[in-house]
Write a protein that holds these residues in place. Structure first.
Motif, PDB file in Angstrom:
ATOM      1  N   ARG A 158       2.177   4.908  -2.835  1.00 47.75           N
ATOM      2  CA  ARG A 158       0.787   5.851  -2.559  1.00 47.75           C
ATOM      3  C   ARG A 158       0.393   6.068  -1.181  1.00 47.75           C
ATOM      4  O   ARG A 158       0.242   7.106  -0.863  1.00 47.75           O
ATOM      5  N   LEU A 159       0.336   4.844  -0.647  1.00 44.30           N
ATOM      6  CA  LEU A 159      -0.023   4.911   0.603  1.00 44.30           C
ATOM      7  C   LEU A 159       0.966   5.726   1.750  1.00 44.30           C
ATOM      8  O   LEU A 159       0.348   6.593   2.507  1.00 44.30           O
ATOM      9  N   MET A 189       2.850   7.898   0.862  1.00 45.83           N
ATOM     10  CA  MET A 189       2.721   9.380   0.451  1.00 45.83           C
ATOM     11  C   MET A 189       1.597  10.192   1.110  1.00 45.83           C
ATOM     12  O   MET A 189       1.683  11.033   1.612  1.00 45.83           O
ATOM     13  N   PHE A 190       0.460   9.369   0.821  1.00 41.15           N
ATOM     14  CA  PHE A 190      -0.693  10.095   1.551  1.00 41.15           C
ATOM     15  C   PHE A 190      -0.884  10.160   3.075  1.00 41.15           C
ATOM     16  O   PHE A 190      -0.999  11.105   3.583  1.00 41.15           O
ATOM     17  N   GLU A 224       1.891  10.412   4.815  1.00 43.24           N
ATOM     18  CA  GLU A 224       3.080  11.507   5.124  1.00 43.24           C
ATOM     19  C   GLU A 224       2.402  12.807   5.242  1.00 43.24           C
ATOM     20  O   GLU A 224       3.188  13.743   5.984  1.00 43.24           O
TER      21      GLU A 224
END
Lengths: 132, 277
Positions: free
Chosen positions: B75-76, B78-79, B81
Motif C-alpha cells: 500500500r505504501l 502504491m501510494f 508511486e
C-alpha cells in the motif's frame, strides 16, 4: 479501518501473484532479448560496432509499438530485442493492473483510486500524450 | 572493434556492474552509466536508456522475493508511486532539454550521495505512534522479523511524498532507480524500519523506471545493440550478488566499493565540467 482475518488472507494472495508475475515477466523479457541478441550477433557480429559516441536516435522501427512488433514478427534481430525491451517495461505496468484487481477484490476503494492514478500517469506517458 | 567483441565485453562489464550494484545496494543501473560513458565512450543518452532497463530488470527480479516474504509494504509503495511516476515522467521530459554535461555532473553528485547513504546508520527503530494521515491512508503495517511479526507506524507523510517526487524526477532525468533518495524519504522522513524501506523502495523502482522508460523508448534512446548485453549482464550479476549476500555480510567490501564508486563519480563530474560528454 481494521483488517479482518479474511482481508489479510486476500492481501497475501495478491502479493504472491504479484511476486510471481514480476519473476515471469523479467524471465520472458530476458529470453526474448537473448534470442534477439544471438540472431543479432549471428548476422552482424563481424561488422564494426556502431559509433555510439554520437547520438543519432533510433528510427521509427524501434521507437513505436507497431514498428517494434512488425520488426519482431519478421524475425529482424533488433526488432526481437526491442520486443524484449517492451516486455520488460510492460512487466511493472502489468503489476499495477494486478494490484488494481487485488484492491478491487478487497473492496478497498481508496486504494483502487490510488492505483488508478498511478496507472493513468503511466498510460499518459505510454500513449504519447507527452511526446514533445 | 566488431559487434561481437563489443557485445561480449559489454556483457561481462554489465555482469560486474550488476554484481557491484547488488553488493553495495546501489542498484544495477547506477554502475552501468559510468561503464558505458567512461569506458566505452557511449553517448550519455544511450547509456541512460540502457540503465533504465537494467533498473527495471533488477528491481522486478529481486522484488519478487521480498514480496513473497511479506516485508514489502504494498500500500505504501502504491501510494508513493503516484509521486515517483509523476516525477519520473517530468524528469524524462526535462532530460531532453538538459545539456549532457549537466546530466553527467548531476549524475556524479547523486552517485556520491547514494554511496554515502549506503554506509550510514540504518533505522531499526519501530514507531508506535504514527500520524493521523498515515492512519487514514492505511500505511501502517507489520513485517516479519526473527522475533515474530512487528507492527510499525509512520509519520511525515507529506514530507515523504515530496522527497519521493524529487526522487522520481532524478530517476527520470538520470535513468537510475534513485533508491538512495527513496530510502531517505522512507527512513529519515517517514521513520519506517530499514528493512521495510529498502524492500519497498526496490519494489517501486521498477514502476518508476517504467514510467520514464517509455518516454526514452519513444525518443529513440534505447538502442537494441546496447539493450541486450546490458539487460542480460546486469540481471545475471544482480542474481549472483543476491546469492552472495545470503552467505556473507560484505561490510568491508561495501566500504571499498563505495570508495571506488565515489572515485568514478568524481571522474564523471570532472569530465562534465571539461565538457567531454
Amino acid at each position: 479501518m481494521k483488517k479482518t482475518i479474511q482481508n489479510k488472507w486476500q492481501d497475501t494472495d495478491v502479493e504472491q501473484i504479484v511476486g510471481q508475475l514480476l519473476r515471469y515477466g523479467v524471465f520472458t523479457a530476458s529470453v526474448v532479448a537473448l534470442i534477439g541478441g544471438v540472431i543479432y550477433i549471428g548476422t552482424k557480429g563481424q561488422s564494426p560496432m556502431p559509433s555510439y559516441h554520437k547520438f543519432v536516435g533510433e528510427g521509427a522501427n524501434f521507437t513505436s509499438y507497431s514498428g517494434i512488433i512488425k520488426g519482431a514478427s519478421s524475425f529482424n534481430a533488433a526488432g526481437i530485442i526491442q520486443l524484449g525491451v517492451l516486455l520488460l517495461i510492460a512487466t511493472p505496468v502489468l503489476r499495477i493492473v494486478f494490484s488494481l484487481v487485488g484492491f478491487a477484490l478487497e473492496k478497498d476503494r481508496m486504494y483502487v483510486c490510488i492505483t488508478l492514478i498511478v496507472l493513468a500517469v503511466i498510460t499518459t506517458s505510454i500513449f504519447g500524450g507527452l511526446k514533445v | 572493434m566488431t559487434i561481437l567483441t563489443f557485445s561480449i565485453i559489454l556483457l561481462v562489464g554489465s555482469y560486474l556492474a550488476g554484481l557491484l550494484g547488488s553488493l553495495t545496494g546501489l542498484g544495477g543501473g547506477v554502475v552501468v552509466i559510468p561503464l558505458l560513458t567512461l569506458v566505452f565512450g557511449v553517448d550519455i543518452r544511450y547509456a541512460i536508456g540502457a540503465a533504465l532497463l537494467a533498473s527495471i530488470a533488477t528491481s522486478s527480479g529481486s522484488a519478487s522475493a521480498y514480496v513473497k516474504e511479506g516485508i514489502t509494504n504494498i500500500r505504501l509503495g502504491m501510494f508513493l508511486e503516484i509521486a515517483t511516476t509523476i516525477g519520473a515522467v517530468l524528469g524524462a521530459l526535462i532530460a531532453v532539454y538538459t545539456p549532457t554535461n549537466t546530466i553527467a555532473i548531476l549524475f556524479g553528485a547523486v552517485l556520491i550521495f547514494s554511496a554515502a547513504m549506503t554506509l550510514r546508520k540504518k533505522n531499526q527503530e519501530v514507531l508506535t505512534e504514527g500520524s493521523p494521515l498515515a492512519e487514514k491512508l492505511k500505511l501502517n503495517s507489520s513485517y516479519p522479523t526473527p522475533q515474530g511479526e512487528v507492527d510499525y507506524k509512520l509519520k511525515n507523510v507529506g514530507a515523504g511524498f515530496s522527497i519521493m517526487t524529487f526522487a522520481g524526477v532524478i530517476s527520470g532525468l538520470l535513468g537510475i532507480g534513485s533508491g538512495a533518495l527513496k530510502v531517505l524519504a522512507m527512513d529519515t522522513a517517514m521513520r519506517i524500519p530499514f528493512k521495510v524501506s529498502t524492500t519497498t523502495s526496490n519494489f517501486m523502482i521498477g514502476v518508476t523506471a517504467a514510467a520514464s522508460a517509455v518516454v526514452y523508448l519513444q525518443r529513440g534512446y534505447m538502442d537494441p545493440g546496447l539493450a541486450f548485453p546490458v539487460m542480460l549482464g546486469v540481471l545475471a550479476g544482480a542474481f549472483t550478488g543476491s546469492k552472495l549476500l545470503m552467505k556473507m555480510n560484505p561490510q568491508v567490501l561495501r566500504f571499498i566499493f563505495c570508495a571506488a564508486i565515489t572515485f568514478v563519480a568524481l571522474e564523471m563530474i570532472y569530465n562534465g565540467i571539461q565538457h567531454k560528454f
